[in-house]
Design an enzyme around this catalytic site. Sequence first.
Site, PDB file in Angstrom:
ATOM      1  N   LYS A   1       0.826  -1.212   0.000  1.00 34.48           N
ATOM      2  CA  LYS A   1       0.000   0.000   0.000  1.00 34.48           C
ATOM      3  C   LYS A   1       0.866   1.271   0.000  1.00 34.48           C
ATOM      4  O   LYS A   1       2.066   1.204   0.304  1.00 34.48           O
ATOM      5  CB  LYS A   1      -0.939  -0.046   1.209  1.00 34.48           C
ATOM      6  CG  LYS A   1      -1.900  -1.245   1.180  1.00 34.48           C
ATOM      7  CD  LYS A   1      -2.927  -1.210   2.299  1.00 34.48           C
ATOM      8  CE  LYS A   1      -3.839  -2.432   2.248  1.00 34.48           C
ATOM      9  NZ  LYS A   1      -4.922  -2.374   3.270  1.00 34.48           N
TER      10      LYS A   1
ATOM     11  N   GLU B   1      -9.174 -11.052  -8.068  1.00 36.07           N
ATOM     12  CA  GLU B   1      -8.243  -9.930  -7.866  1.00 36.07           C
ATOM     13  C   GLU B   1      -7.040 -10.026  -8.817  1.00 36.07           C
ATOM     14  O   GLU B   1      -6.568  -9.003  -9.326  1.00 36.07           O
ATOM     15  CB  GLU B   1      -7.792  -9.890  -6.405  1.00 36.07           C
ATOM     16  CG  GLU B   1      -8.931  -9.494  -5.470  1.00 36.07           C
ATOM     17  CD  GLU B   1      -8.576  -9.537  -3.989  1.00 36.07           C
ATOM     18  OE1 GLU B   1      -9.461  -9.255  -3.165  1.00 36.07           O
ATOM     19  OE2 GLU B   1      -7.407  -9.855  -3.646  1.00 36.07           O
TER      20      GLU B   1
ATOM     21  N   HIS C   1      -2.094  -5.603   1.361  1.00 39.44           N
ATOM     22  CA  HIS C   1      -3.348  -6.345   1.143  1.00 39.44           C
ATOM     23  C   HIS C   1      -3.017  -7.800   0.864  1.00 39.44           C
ATOM     24  O   HIS C   1      -1.963  -8.097   0.276  1.00 39.44           O
ATOM     25  CB  HIS C   1      -4.085  -5.768  -0.074  1.00 39.44           C
ATOM     26  CG  HIS C   1      -5.217  -6.632  -0.543  1.00 39.44           C
ATOM     27  ND1 HIS C   1      -6.456  -6.606   0.054  1.00 39.44           N
ATOM     28  CD2 HIS C   1      -5.285  -7.587  -1.520  1.00 39.44           C
ATOM     29  CE1 HIS C   1      -7.245  -7.501  -0.547  1.00 39.44           C
ATOM     30  NE2 HIS C   1      -6.556  -8.105  -1.510  1.00 39.44           N
TER      31      HIS C   1
ATOM     32  N   ASN D   1      -2.107  -0.164   6.707  1.00 36.83           N
ATOM     33  CA  ASN D   1      -1.575  -1.406   7.272  1.00 36.83           C
ATOM     34  C   ASN D   1      -0.651  -2.186   6.317  1.00 36.83           C
ATOM     35  O   ASN D   1      -0.590  -3.411   6.350  1.00 36.83           O
ATOM     36  CB  ASN D   1      -2.709  -2.278   7.818  1.00 36.83           C
ATOM     37  CG  ASN D   1      -3.701  -2.682   6.752  1.00 36.83           C
ATOM     38  OD1 ASN D   1      -3.541  -2.326   5.593  1.00 36.83           O
ATOM     39  ND2 ASN D   1      -4.709  -3.440   7.136  1.00 36.83           N
TER      40      ASN D   1
ATOM     41  N   TYR E   1     -12.348  -2.428  -3.680  1.00 32.55           N
ATOM     42  CA  TYR E   1     -12.842  -2.502  -2.294  1.00 32.55           C
ATOM     43  C   TYR E   1     -14.362  -2.379  -2.208  1.00 32.55           C
ATOM     44  O   TYR E   1     -14.882  -2.004  -1.164  1.00 32.55           O
ATOM     45  CB  TYR E   1     -12.172  -1.419  -1.444  1.00 32.55           C
ATOM     46  CG  TYR E   1     -10.768  -1.786  -0.979  1.00 32.55           C
ATOM     47  CD1 TYR E   1     -10.542  -2.884  -0.147  1.00 32.55           C
ATOM     48  CD2 TYR E   1      -9.666  -1.014  -1.338  1.00 32.55           C
ATOM     49  CE1 TYR E   1      -9.266  -3.217   0.292  1.00 32.55           C
ATOM     50  CE2 TYR E   1      -8.376  -1.348  -0.903  1.00 32.55           C
ATOM     51  CZ  TYR E   1      -8.195  -2.445  -0.080  1.00 32.55           C
ATOM     52  OH  TYR E   1      -6.931  -2.774   0.359  1.00 32.55           O
TER      53      TYR E   1
HETATM   54  N1  UDP Z   1      -9.696  -0.774   7.189  1.00 35.46           N
HETATM   55  C1  UDP Z   1      -9.747   0.426   7.883  1.00 35.46           C
HETATM   56  N2  UDP Z   1     -10.434   0.458   9.077  1.00 35.46           N
HETATM   57  C2  UDP Z   1     -11.053  -0.647   9.594  1.00 35.46           C
HETATM   58  C3  UDP Z   1     -10.993  -1.861   8.884  1.00 35.46           C
HETATM   59  C4  UDP Z   1     -10.307  -1.888   7.677  1.00 35.46           C
HETATM   60  O1  UDP Z   1      -9.210   1.445   7.437  1.00 35.46           O
HETATM   61  O2  UDP Z   1     -11.652  -0.556  10.684  1.00 35.46           O
HETATM   62  C5  UDP Z   1      -8.942  -0.825   5.911  1.00 35.46           C
HETATM   63  C6  UDP Z   1      -7.594  -1.540   6.034  1.00 35.46           C
HETATM   64  O3  UDP Z   1      -6.656  -0.881   5.176  1.00 35.46           O
HETATM   65  C7  UDP Z   1      -7.921  -2.946   5.540  1.00 35.46           C
HETATM   66  C8  UDP Z   1      -8.936  -2.639   4.421  1.00 35.46           C
HETATM   67  O4  UDP Z   1      -9.701  -1.553   4.946  1.00 35.46           O
HETATM   68  O5  UDP Z   1      -6.776  -3.637   5.101  1.00 35.46           O
HETATM   69  C9  UDP Z   1      -9.866  -3.782   4.066  1.00 35.46           C
HETATM   70  O6  UDP Z   1     -10.489  -4.259   5.243  1.00 35.46           O
HETATM   71  P1  UDP Z   1     -10.645  -5.817   5.517  1.00 35.46           P
HETATM   72  O7  UDP Z   1     -11.609  -5.979   6.645  1.00 35.46           O
HETATM   73  O8  UDP Z   1     -10.945  -6.529   4.238  1.00 35.46           O
HETATM   74  O9  UDP Z   1      -9.197  -6.220   6.068  1.00 35.46           O
HETATM   75  P2  UDP Z   1      -8.035  -7.109   5.409  1.00 35.46           P
HETATM   76  O10 UDP Z   1      -8.695  -8.197   4.596  1.00 35.46           O
HETATM   77  O11 UDP Z   1      -7.210  -6.168   4.569  1.00 35.46           O
HETATM   78  O12 UDP Z   1      -7.261  -7.661   6.575  1.00 35.46           O
HETATM   79 MG    MG Z   2     -10.118  -8.072   3.117  1.00 33.51          MG
END
Ligand code: UDP
Ligand code: MG
Length: 143
Positions: A11, A128, A117, A114, A51
Site C-alpha cells: 500500500k 483480484e 493487502h 496497514n 474494495y
Molecule cells: N480498514 C480500515 N479500518 C477498519 C478496517 C479496515 O481502514 O476498521 C482498511 C484496512 O486498510 C484494511 C482494508 O480496509 O486492510 C480492508 O479491510 P478488511 O476488513 O478486508 O481487512 P483485510 O482483509 O485487509 O485484513
Molecule cells: Mg479483506
Amino acid sequence: MAGTKTLTIIKPGAVANEYIGPILAKINANGFHIAAMKLIMLTRKMAEKFYSVHNDKPFFDGLINFMTSGPVVVAILEKENAVEEYRNLIGNTDPSKAREGTLRRLFAQSIEKNAVHGSDSDENAVKECDFFFALSERFSKFE
Ligand code: UDP
Ligand code: MG
C-alpha cells in the site's frame, strides 16, 4: 484442494516509507514465487471497485483516499495454499493485534495504513489477479 495464488498490494504508506524491498524479501524468504508484479497508481474508480465489498463501511472514503494517495505495488504470489499462507504472513488487519514478525506488525502505520493487502479466499484471489493482470503478464510456476 486449496489454490496456489494470491494477490498482494504493497500500500502507499509502505511504498513511501521505502518498504518495497524489505516486504518483498520477507515474501521470498517465506517461500512465495512472484509470478507478476508492477508499480502503479490506482485511480479512484479502480480502488472503489477493488474494495466495493466495503462501500457501506465508515472507513470506506478514508481507505479510498489513502489507496489513491501514491503508487502501490501489485503482485501475484504463488505457493501451495497461497491465500491462507499469505494471510498468516501478513497478520491481523489491525497491526496492534498482529503477531510478532508479521508484515503488518513490522511495516504498518495504523489499521488503515496497514502496509499490505492479501486476498481472503481462493475465489477472490482469482478475481483480484484477473483485475490487475492479463495472462500474458504472468509467469506461473503452477499453470
Ligand atoms: N480498514 C480500515 N479500518 C477498519 C478496517 C479496515 O481502514 O476498521 C482498511 C484496512 O486498510 C484494511 C482494508 O480496509 O486492510 C480492508 O479491510 P478488511 O476488513 O478486508 O481487512 P483485510 O482483509 O485487509 O485484513
Ligand atoms: Mg479483506
